[in-house]
Design an enzyme around this catalytic site. Structure first.
Site, PDB file in Angstrom:
ATOM      1  CG  HIS A 177      -2.074   0.927   1.155  1.00 44.55           C
ATOM      2  ND1 HIS A 177      -2.084   2.053   0.353  1.00 44.55           N
ATOM      3  CD2 HIS A 177      -3.284   0.912   1.795  1.00 44.55           C
ATOM      4  CE1 HIS A 177      -3.240   2.682   0.493  1.00 44.55           C
ATOM      5  NE2 HIS A 177      -3.985   2.006   1.355  1.00 44.55           N
ATOM      6  CG  HIS A 180      -5.459   6.113  -0.836  1.00 46.34           C
ATOM      7  ND1 HIS A 180      -6.238   4.978  -0.889  1.00 46.34           N
ATOM      8  CD2 HIS A 180      -5.465   6.616  -2.100  1.00 46.34           C
ATOM      9  CE1 HIS A 180      -6.696   4.816  -2.121  1.00 46.34           C
ATOM     10  NE2 HIS A 180      -6.231   5.802  -2.875  1.00 46.34           N
ATOM     11  CE1 TYR A 182      -4.261   5.461   6.144  1.00 44.68           C
ATOM     12  CE2 TYR A 182      -4.624   4.796   3.871  1.00 44.68           C
ATOM     13  CZ  TYR A 182      -5.131   5.179   5.106  1.00 44.68           C
ATOM     14  OH  TYR A 182      -6.478   5.289   5.306  1.00 44.68           O
TER      15      TYR A 182
END
Length: 367
Positions: A177, A180, A182
């Protein structure tokens, strides 16, 4: 789902070979955090949730899954860092495989998008910076602690171990990931990363952490099992970049040297609960730069997805909210059938059924 002649006229329903994975269609279940993993441990009801949305030869990506104790940003998000979590994932992965699906685990670290209450020993969340989220009027997030240069290899290793654990749990691969706002994104984006060491400043330095994570994970489980999700144009969680196109192209090109399986990018028009990111740019330059399988996401409809595949702008299309509300989404797309409307208030509740596994199928006898 049948792969008959009629399907060949529907681009989303044409097969695709993703190296070792033969996909019968190009509709991907996007990663979605649902807050149903009580105590950060995956639960039995998640086996039903994922298996409901599985078709033979379909690709599913799990919701964001914490790589370590410090990675968990919210209560009831799943992890993959402990033996208990690994064992809890196994029956969920088995349920997807029993329906013929391909299942990837999204490896995640929240970074500063967390609170002391969700951190080991009540410590400050870690990040590329010590800048807090400024729009946090409800005090959901605590001011972060900037990682020292010497600490960064330990976090990279957390991703490596999590990838190893995911394969032990039975997953077919992992998606890092990097989107977004993070932790990985907090290093890449220049509105967040204010470091002056080898992990800050230039574009190359800001992307160093992400690429070190990719390298470590790839070395551990092999490039054919590794993907990454990126959102260069988004400013979600106050993580934007002043030159997102340059960032996206640089990352797409840099990924090629690791020969990873796929790059999953979020369109500039990505929709969130409170706003829609509009941009005249497109992902085409990143698509052209990356040599592996390309996946797009960001508010696509059936028509948008078919057009993107038909025009060669992507190989696969990831659907989030539509898949959440329509467990049989590929079948509905095949038949051009009406879609269930998603219920936003139940996105992030803890209920194991309502808004989770109770969305109806076209044929209610199929579960």
């Amino acid at each position: 789902m049948e792969n008959g002649t009629a399907n060949q006229t529907i681009p989303l329903l044409t097969p695709f070979s993703m190296r070792n994975f033969y996909l019968t269609h190009r509709i991907v279940m996007a990663p979605m955090g649902r807050l149903r993993s009580y105590g950060n441990v995956p639960q039995p009801h998640e086996a039903l949730y994922y298996s409901q949305r599985t078709t033979p030869g379909g690709l599913l990506i799990s919701g964001a899954t914490g790589v370590s104790e410090t990675a968990i940003g919210k209560e009831n998000m799943p992890g993959i860092g402990t033996k208990e979590q690994i064992e809890a994932w196994k029956p969920i992965v088995d349920a997807v495989h029993s329906h013929g699906g391909v299942f990837f685990c999204q490896l995640w670290h929240a970074g500063r998008v967390s609170h002391r209450d969700d951190q080991p020993n009540g410590e400050a969340p870690i990040s590329s910076t010590d800048k807090p989220l400024t729009a946090d009027s409800s005090n959901q997030f605590s001011p972060p602690r900037r990682l020292t240069t010497d600490e960064i290899p330990t976090i990279v290793n957390d991703f490596r171990l999590a990838a190893k654990n995911a394969i032990e749990a039975g997953f077919d691969g992992v998606e890092i990931h990097g989107a977004h706002g993070y932790l990985v994104d907090q290093f890449m984006k220049d509105t967040v990363n204010d470091r002056t060491d080898s992990y800050g400043g230039s574009l190359e330095n800001r992307c160093r952490f992400a690429l070190e994570v990719i390298e470590a994970v790839t070395n551990e489980i092999g490039p054919d099992r590794v993907g990454i999700r990126l959102s260069p144009f988004a400013s979600y969680n106050e993580s934007g970049d002043t030159d997102p196109k340059r960032l996206g192209i640089y990352m797409a090109k840099s990924l090629n040297r690791f020969e990873i399986l796929y790059c999953h990018m979020v369109e500039p028009r990505m929709k969130t609960a409170n706003e829609i990111f509009e941009c005249t740019e497109s992902l085409t330059p990143m698509r052209n730069a990356f040599k592996g399988t390309f996946i797009v996401a960001g508010g696509y409809t059936r028509e948008d997805g078919n057009k993107a595949v038909a025009e060669g702008r992507t190989d696969l299309v990831a659907y989030g909210r539509l898949f959440l509300a329509n467990p049989d989404l590929p079948r509905r797309f095949e038949l051009d059938a009406p879609l269930n409307k998603y219920d936003r208030p139940s996105f992030y509740t803890c209920d194991p059924v309502v808004g989770f596994t109770d969305y109806p199928f076209l044929d209610t006898t199929v579960q």
